[in-house]
Design a protein around this motif. Structure first.
Motif, PDB file in Angstrom:
ATOM      1  N   LEU A   1       0.899  -1.159   0.088  1.00 29.58           N
ATOM      2  CA  LEU A   1      -0.025  -0.014  -0.148  1.00 29.58           C
ATOM      3  C   LEU A   1       0.973   1.435  -0.007  1.00 29.58           C
ATOM      4  CD1 LEU A   1      -2.864  -1.239   2.239  1.00 29.58           C
ATOM      5  CD2 LEU A   1      -2.985  -0.632   0.064  1.00 29.58           C
ATOM      6  N   ILE A   2       1.792   1.383   0.671  1.00 31.27           N
ATOM      7  CA  ILE A   2       2.693   2.580   0.946  1.00 31.27           C
ATOM      8  C   ILE A   2       3.361   2.787  -0.443  1.00 31.27           C
ATOM      9  CG2 ILE A   2       5.022   3.291   1.828  1.00 31.27           C
ATOM     10  CD1 ILE A   2       4.009   1.847   4.607  1.00 31.27           C
ATOM     11  N   THR A   3       3.958   1.547  -1.062  1.00 29.79           N
ATOM     12  CA  THR A   3       4.593   1.892  -2.216  1.00 29.79           C
ATOM     13  C   THR A   3       3.694   2.119  -3.418  1.00 29.79           C
ATOM     14  OG1 THR A   3       4.624  -0.438  -2.433  1.00 29.79           O
ATOM     15  CG2 THR A   3       6.655   0.568  -1.750  1.00 29.79           C
ATOM     16  N   SER A   4       2.431   1.606  -3.283  1.00 30.35           N
ATOM     17  CA  SER A   4       1.474   1.879  -4.288  1.00 30.35           C
ATOM     18  C   SER A   4       0.994   3.347  -4.453  1.00 30.35           C
ATOM     19  CB  SER A   4       0.241   1.079  -4.086  1.00 30.35           C
ATOM     20  OG  SER A   4       0.519  -0.469  -4.252  1.00 30.35           O
ATOM     21  N   VAL A   5       0.614   3.898  -3.109  1.00 33.07           N
ATOM     22  CA  VAL A   5       0.450   5.378  -3.160  1.00 33.07           C
ATOM     23  C   VAL A   5       1.784   6.216  -3.618  1.00 33.07           C
ATOM     24  CG1 VAL A   5      -0.063   7.097  -1.471  1.00 33.07           C
ATOM     25  CG2 VAL A   5      -1.147   5.133  -1.135  1.00 33.07           C
ATOM     26  N   MET A   6       2.801   5.800  -3.124  1.00 42.15           N
ATOM     27  CA  MET A   6       4.104   6.639  -3.656  1.00 42.15           C
ATOM     28  C   MET A   6       4.156   6.481  -5.309  1.00 42.15           C
ATOM     29  SD  MET A   6       6.704   6.607  -0.475  1.00 42.15           S
ATOM     30  CE  MET A   6       7.153   4.956  -0.964  1.00 42.15           C
ATOM     31  N   ALA A   7       3.999   5.400  -5.900  1.00 42.05           N
ATOM     32  CA  ALA A   7       4.271   5.064  -7.049  1.00 42.05           C
ATOM     33  C   ALA A   7       3.188   5.946  -7.849  1.00 42.05           C
ATOM     34  CB  ALA A   7       3.973   3.556  -7.413  1.00 42.05           C
ATOM     35  N   LEU A   8       1.728   5.823  -7.234  1.00 39.99           N
ATOM     36  CA  LEU A   8       0.592   6.778  -8.140  1.00 39.99           C
ATOM     37  C   LEU A   8       0.980   7.993  -7.913  1.00 39.99           C
ATOM     38  CD1 LEU A   8      -2.492   4.772  -7.449  1.00 39.99           C
ATOM     39  CD2 LEU A   8      -1.579   5.377  -9.815  1.00 39.99           C
ATOM     40  N   GLU A   9       1.700   8.650  -6.886  1.00 35.62           N
ATOM     41  CA  GLU A   9       1.785   9.869  -6.651  1.00 35.62           C
ATOM     42  C   GLU A   9       2.999  10.403  -7.797  1.00 35.62           C
ATOM     43  OE1 GLU A   9       1.367  13.725  -5.677  1.00 35.62           O
ATOM     44  OE2 GLU A   9       0.255  12.257  -4.472  1.00 35.62           O
ATOM     45  N   THR A  10       3.754   9.563  -8.001  1.00 33.83           N
ATOM     46  CA  THR A  10       4.913   9.826  -9.072  1.00 33.83           C
ATOM     47  C   THR A  10       4.481   9.823 -10.550  1.00 33.83           C
ATOM     48  OG1 THR A  10       6.505   8.529  -7.710  1.00 33.83           O
ATOM     49  CG2 THR A  10       6.986   8.861 -10.168  1.00 33.83           C
ATOM     50  N   VAL A  11       3.255   8.911 -10.968  1.00 34.08           N
ATOM     51  CA  VAL A  11       2.773   9.155 -12.030  1.00 34.08           C
ATOM     52  C   VAL A  11       1.850  10.293 -12.069  1.00 34.08           C
ATOM     53  CG1 VAL A  11       0.655   7.951 -13.429  1.00 34.08           C
ATOM     54  CG2 VAL A  11       2.804   6.647 -12.384  1.00 34.08           C
ATOM     55  N   ASN A  12       1.074  10.550 -11.003  1.00 36.77           N
ATOM     56  CA  ASN A  12       0.332  11.822 -11.052  1.00 36.77           C
ATOM     57  C   ASN A  12       1.309  13.057 -11.309  1.00 36.77           C
ATOM     58  OD1 ASN A  12      -1.924  13.650 -10.416  1.00 36.77           O
ATOM     59  ND2 ASN A  12      -0.919  14.176  -8.426  1.00 36.77           N
TER      60      ASN A  12
ATOM     61  N   LYS B   1      -7.700  19.216 -17.977  1.00 37.70           N
ATOM     62  CA  LYS B   1      -8.063  19.281 -16.625  1.00 37.70           C
ATOM     63  C   LYS B   1      -8.581  18.016 -16.100  1.00 37.70           C
ATOM     64  CE  LYS B   1     -11.277  21.720 -13.425  1.00 37.70           C
ATOM     65  NZ  LYS B   1     -11.190  20.566 -12.487  1.00 37.70           N
ATOM     66  N   PHE B   2      -9.310  17.346 -16.842  1.00 39.01           N
ATOM     67  CA  PHE B   2      -9.751  15.858 -16.567  1.00 39.01           C
ATOM     68  C   PHE B   2      -8.584  14.972 -16.433  1.00 39.01           C
ATOM     69  CE2 PHE B   2     -10.734  11.699 -18.099  1.00 39.01           C
ATOM     70  CZ  PHE B   2     -11.751  11.338 -17.081  1.00 39.01           C
ATOM     71  N   ALA B   3      -7.640  15.054 -17.306  1.00 37.93           N
ATOM     72  CA  ALA B   3      -6.486  13.936 -17.008  1.00 37.93           C
ATOM     73  C   ALA B   3      -5.924  14.443 -15.713  1.00 37.93           C
ATOM     74  CB  ALA B   3      -5.325  14.166 -18.434  1.00 37.93           C
ATOM     75  N   LYS B   4      -5.670  15.599 -15.407  1.00 35.23           N
ATOM     76  CA  LYS B   4      -4.846  15.908 -14.258  1.00 35.23           C
ATOM     77  C   LYS B   4      -6.015  15.593 -13.065  1.00 35.23           C
ATOM     78  CE  LYS B   4      -2.870  19.882 -13.996  1.00 35.23           C
ATOM     79  NZ  LYS B   4      -2.252  21.572 -14.197  1.00 35.23           N
ATOM     80  N   ASP B   5      -7.067  15.815 -13.264  1.00 31.05           N
ATOM     81  CA  ASP B   5      -7.875  15.516 -12.067  1.00 31.05           C
ATOM     82  C   ASP B   5      -8.029  13.872 -11.953  1.00 31.05           C
ATOM     83  OD1 ASP B   5      -8.494  18.030 -11.522  1.00 31.05           O
ATOM     84  OD2 ASP B   5     -10.675  18.000 -12.644  1.00 31.05           O
ATOM     85  N   ALA B   6      -8.476  13.249 -13.099  1.00 34.18           N
ATOM     86  CA  ALA B   6      -8.091  11.784 -12.884  1.00 34.18           C
ATOM     87  C   ALA B   6      -6.963  11.258 -12.366  1.00 34.18           C
ATOM     88  CB  ALA B   6      -8.351  11.280 -14.314  1.00 34.18           C
ATOM     89  N   ALA B   7      -5.754  11.613 -12.706  1.00 31.45           N
ATOM     90  CA  ALA B   7      -4.558  11.092 -12.128  1.00 31.45           C
ATOM     91  C   ALA B   7      -4.627  11.439 -10.454  1.00 31.45           C
ATOM     92  CB  ALA B   7      -3.187  11.709 -12.589  1.00 31.45           C
ATOM     93  N   ALA B   8      -4.925  12.713 -10.205  1.00 30.61           N
ATOM     94  CA  ALA B   8      -4.908  13.034  -8.648  1.00 30.61           C
ATOM     95  C   ALA B   8      -6.036  12.091  -7.930  1.00 30.61           C
ATOM     96  CB  ALA B   8      -5.395  14.368  -8.466  1.00 30.61           C
ATOM     97  N   GLY B   9      -7.325  11.768  -8.717  1.00 32.66           N
ATOM     98  CA  GLY B   9      -8.363  10.765  -8.136  1.00 32.66           C
ATOM     99  C   GLY B   9      -7.686   9.438  -7.856  1.00 32.66           C
ATOM    100  N   ALA B  10      -6.649   9.077  -8.742  1.00 32.57           N
ATOM    101  CA  ALA B  10      -6.085   7.709  -8.575  1.00 32.57           C
ATOM    102  C   ALA B  10      -5.420   7.584  -7.482  1.00 32.57           C
ATOM    103  CB  ALA B  10      -5.514   7.350  -9.831  1.00 32.57           C
ATOM    104  N   VAL B  11      -4.455   8.564  -7.090  1.00 32.96           N
ATOM    105  CA  VAL B  11      -3.682   8.780  -5.837  1.00 32.96           C
ATOM    106  C   VAL B  11      -4.693   8.719  -4.682  1.00 32.96           C
ATOM    107  CG1 VAL B  11      -2.232   9.926  -4.652  1.00 32.96           C
ATOM    108  CG2 VAL B  11      -1.882  10.036  -7.084  1.00 32.96           C
ATOM    109  N   LEU B  12      -5.899   9.581  -4.592  1.00 29.79           N
ATOM    110  CA  LEU B  12      -6.730   9.572  -3.737  1.00 29.79           C
ATOM    111  C   LEU B  12      -7.489   8.682  -3.259  1.00 29.79           C
ATOM    112  CD1 LEU B  12      -7.992  11.403  -1.567  1.00 29.79           C
ATOM    113  CD2 LEU B  12      -9.725  12.112  -3.324  1.00 29.79           C
TER     114      LEU B  12
END
Length: 166
Positions: free
Chosen positions: A55-66, A85-96
């Motif tokens: 979980l820790i590494t998944s969140v950090m990996a997604l933050e890097t992708v975001n 805007k949608f692409a940026k919001d969707a990437a942030a949503g994946a992290v969240l």
């Protein structure tokens, strides 16, 4: 072999750049460190530790992708674009999404009031460890807010101010 080494070097540069530029990444790193620190008070199975690390590494990996998505969107669009805007919001949503899932699992794993009481008792009885914990919390807050580059710049400014006064 040179190609693989070069690939690792580039990957580490990407991680370091994300740490330097993104306070959210620094927050996730600090949270992960504290999760692993406090996990020592629990009797977790190897599977539970594997879930925590995943979980820790998944969140950090997604933050890097975001961060990558945000930077690429900034590169291709110099004005407001709904799809950007949608692409940026969707990437942030994946992290969240993953971060919220990690928080729920952390509550499931860590919400044991007997162990929480043991933790409080441990720090109440070991002043040196409590002081270390408090100092680490302050350092962590500076790290999250300023980042390694910001902290270095603040120290340089303080040093220069001290030198000009003396």
């Amino acid at each position: 072999m040179k190609k693989q080494i070069f690939g690792f070097k580039c990957a580490f540069k990407g991680i370091i750049r994300t740490i330097n530029s993104e306070s959210h990444m620094r927050f996730h790193i600090v949270a992960g460190i504290y999760v692993m620190l406090f996990s020592m008070f629990y009797s977790f199975s190897p599977t539970q530790y594997a879930v925590l690390v995943l979980l820790i590494t998944s969140v950090m990996a997604l933050e890097t992708v975001n961060t990558c998505v945000e930077d690429l969107c900034g590169l291709v669009a110099d004005r407001y674009e709904p799809l950007v805007k949608f692409a940026k919001d969707a990437a942030a949503g994946a992290v969240l999404t993953v971060a919220l899932g990690a928080a729920v699992i952390a509550c499931i794993f860590f919400l044991d009031f007997n162990v929480i009481n043991t933790i409080f008792t441990f720090f109440a009885e070991n002043l040196l460890y409590l002081i270390f914990l408090l100092i680490s919390a302050v350092i962590s807050a500076f790290f999250v807010v300023l980042g390694p580059v910001g902290i270095k710049e603040k120290f340089i400014k303080l040093k220069n101010r001290h030198l000009t006064k003396g």
